[in-house]
Design a protein around this motif. Structure first.
Motif, PDB file in Angstrom:
ATOM      1  N   TYR A 161       0.921  -1.166  -0.158  1.00 49.20           N
ATOM      2  CA  TYR A 161      -0.091  -0.011   0.137  1.00 49.20           C
ATOM      3  C   TYR A 161       0.893   1.273   0.080  1.00 49.20           C
ATOM      4  CZ  TYR A 161      -3.341   3.451   1.646  1.00 49.20           C
ATOM      5  OH  TYR A 161      -4.370   4.707   1.781  1.00 49.20           O
ATOM      6  N   LYS A 221       1.844   1.766  -3.472  1.00 51.25           N
ATOM      7  CA  LYS A 221       0.695   2.311  -4.195  1.00 51.25           C
ATOM      8  C   LYS A 221       0.354   3.914  -4.050  1.00 51.25           C
ATOM      9  CE  LYS A 221      -3.239   0.117  -4.271  1.00 51.25           C
ATOM     10  NZ  LYS A 221      -4.342  -0.947  -3.612  1.00 51.25           N
ATOM     11  N   VAL A 222       0.493   4.310  -2.758  1.00 48.85           N
ATOM     12  CA  VAL A 222       0.166   5.607  -2.289  1.00 48.85           C
ATOM     13  C   VAL A 222       1.458   6.647  -2.815  1.00 48.85           C
ATOM     14  CG1 VAL A 222       0.127   7.340  -0.472  1.00 48.85           C
ATOM     15  CG2 VAL A 222      -0.838   5.337  -0.032  1.00 48.85           C
ATOM     16  N   GLU A 231       2.666   6.157  -5.557  1.00 52.23           N
ATOM     17  CA  GLU A 231       2.198   6.438  -7.012  1.00 52.23           C
ATOM     18  C   GLU A 231       0.933   6.989  -7.232  1.00 52.23           C
ATOM     19  OE1 GLU A 231       2.386   2.121  -8.178  1.00 52.23           O
ATOM     20  OE2 GLU A 231       4.479   2.208  -8.173  1.00 52.23           O
ATOM     21  N   GLY A 232       0.475   7.489  -6.448  1.00 50.75           N
ATOM     22  CA  GLY A 232      -1.025   8.154  -6.476  1.00 50.75           C
ATOM     23  C   GLY A 232      -2.144   7.198  -6.492  1.00 50.75           C
ATOM     24  N   ARG A 233      -2.133   6.151  -6.095  1.00 51.26           N
ATOM     25  CA  ARG A 233      -2.996   4.915  -6.118  1.00 51.26           C
ATOM     26  C   ARG A 233      -3.487   4.882  -4.529  1.00 51.26           C
ATOM     27  NH1 ARG A 233      -1.873   0.282  -7.657  1.00 51.26           N
ATOM     28  NH2 ARG A 233       0.465   0.651  -7.849  1.00 51.26           N
ATOM     29  N   GLU A 234      -4.393   5.520  -4.016  1.00 51.62           N
ATOM     30  CA  GLU A 234      -4.595   5.542  -2.623  1.00 51.62           C
ATOM     31  C   GLU A 234      -5.683   4.498  -2.347  1.00 51.62           C
ATOM     32  OE1 GLU A 234      -4.891   9.220  -0.808  1.00 51.62           O
ATOM     33  OE2 GLU A 234      -3.289  10.109  -1.845  1.00 51.62           O
ATOM     34  N   GLN A 235      -6.540   3.768  -3.183  1.00 50.66           N
ATOM     35  CA  GLN A 235      -7.487   2.770  -2.583  1.00 50.66           C
ATOM     36  C   GLN A 235      -6.649   1.833  -2.239  1.00 50.66           C
ATOM     37  OE1 GLN A 235     -10.634   2.199  -5.678  1.00 50.66           O
ATOM     38  NE2 GLN A 235     -11.648   0.712  -4.566  1.00 50.66           N
ATOM     39  N   GLY A 263      -7.831  -1.358  -1.437  1.00 46.11           N
ATOM     40  CA  GLY A 263      -8.006  -2.794  -2.030  1.00 46.11           C
ATOM     41  C   GLY A 263      -8.243  -3.908  -1.143  1.00 46.11           C
ATOM     42  N   HIS A 292       0.333   5.387   4.840  1.00 44.95           N
ATOM     43  CA  HIS A 292      -0.012   6.618   4.111  1.00 44.95           C
ATOM     44  C   HIS A 292       0.873   7.743   4.082  1.00 44.95           C
ATOM     45  CE1 HIS A 292      -2.486   9.608   2.183  1.00 44.95           C
ATOM     46  NE2 HIS A 292      -3.209   8.548   1.684  1.00 44.95           N
TER      47      HIS A 292
END
Length: 235
Positions: free
Chosen positions: A45, A48-49, A51-55, A57, A214
């Motif tokens: 995660y 992902k954060v 890279e700007g992908r905060e969902q 999953g 995060h």
């Protein structure tokens, strides 16, 4: 762009998050061996954060991959902790029982330093998910050096987030205390309420881990050196 602590606190409860996902994460984390999945889920995660992908999953979306990632993270953490453990043992032998206050103070300083090191080495680990990256202090140093002020802010915000979620548990505990007379009169209700409180505390603690992750991700997102390392490793 500055680090957004409010966004980090809200992250566990956004779309793809929620109480039940936090509870599941906590339950999985508490199971020996299986807990590597939750740990891997967290560091994935972070990437992902960054890279700007905060969902968030599904926790089991990449179950086997998350397990391997979490296991490698654990090995790296243990290898990092070994010298710290030896250092603590040496201080304990040298100081002994002569000054408990001094020994406790040394423990706390070492603990704070260790947490800071783990913070930055976790970011380094997420460049390629290799154990060697968790121990690559050169990479960790360069990631910090790039923006020392923002790193200090990230560490401070992580502490504030932890206080916030601990406060949530404390408030819930105080509310529960008001029901003690009733719990004593109705044992079954008391058992159910205590179990619910344990589950709530577990979900909150996992949410705390997600929020701190995060913040790490936000810091990594603005690190050019972090992006460069990921590009080199093609991850």
């Amino acid at each position: 762009m500055s680090i957004d602590i409010v966004r980090a606190i809200k992250a566990p409860w956004q779309n793809g998050g929620g109480f039940w996902r936090m509870l599941l994460g906590a339950l999985v984390f508490s199971v020996p061996i299986l807990g590597f999945i939750s740990q891997g889920y967290l560091v994935e995660y972070l990437k992902k954060v960054s890279e700007g992908r905060e969902q968030l999953g599904n926790i089991f979306e990449h179950g086997s991959q998350s397990f391997v990632t979490g296991f490698k993270y654990f090995v790296g953490w243990v290898l990092l902790f070994i010298p710290v453990g030896i250092l603590v043992f040496i201080f304990a032998m040298l100081i002994g029982k002569d000054s408990k206050f001094m020994l406790e103070s040394i423990y706390q300083v070492i603990n704070i330093i260790f947490m800071i090191v783990v913070f930055i080495m976790t970011i380094s680990f997420c460049t390629d998910f290799k154990i060697s990256s968790f121990l690559n202090f050169k990479n960790g140093y360069l990631i910090i050096k790039e923006n020392l002020t923002k790193f200090i802010v990230a560490c401070a915000f992580s502490i504030l987030v932890q206080f916030f979620y601990i406060l949530c548990i404390a408030v819930a505990g105080i509310v529960l205390a008001f029901f003690i007379p009733l719990l004593m009169q109705i044992p079954l209700f008391g058992i159910i309420l205590v179990i619910a409180m344990i589950f709530f505390a577990g979900a909150i603690m996992f949410a705390n881990a997600v929020a701190i992750t995060h913040i790490m991700g936000q810091y990594a997102a603005e690190s050019k050196y972090f992006a460069q390392l990921k590009q080199q490793n093609h991850i």
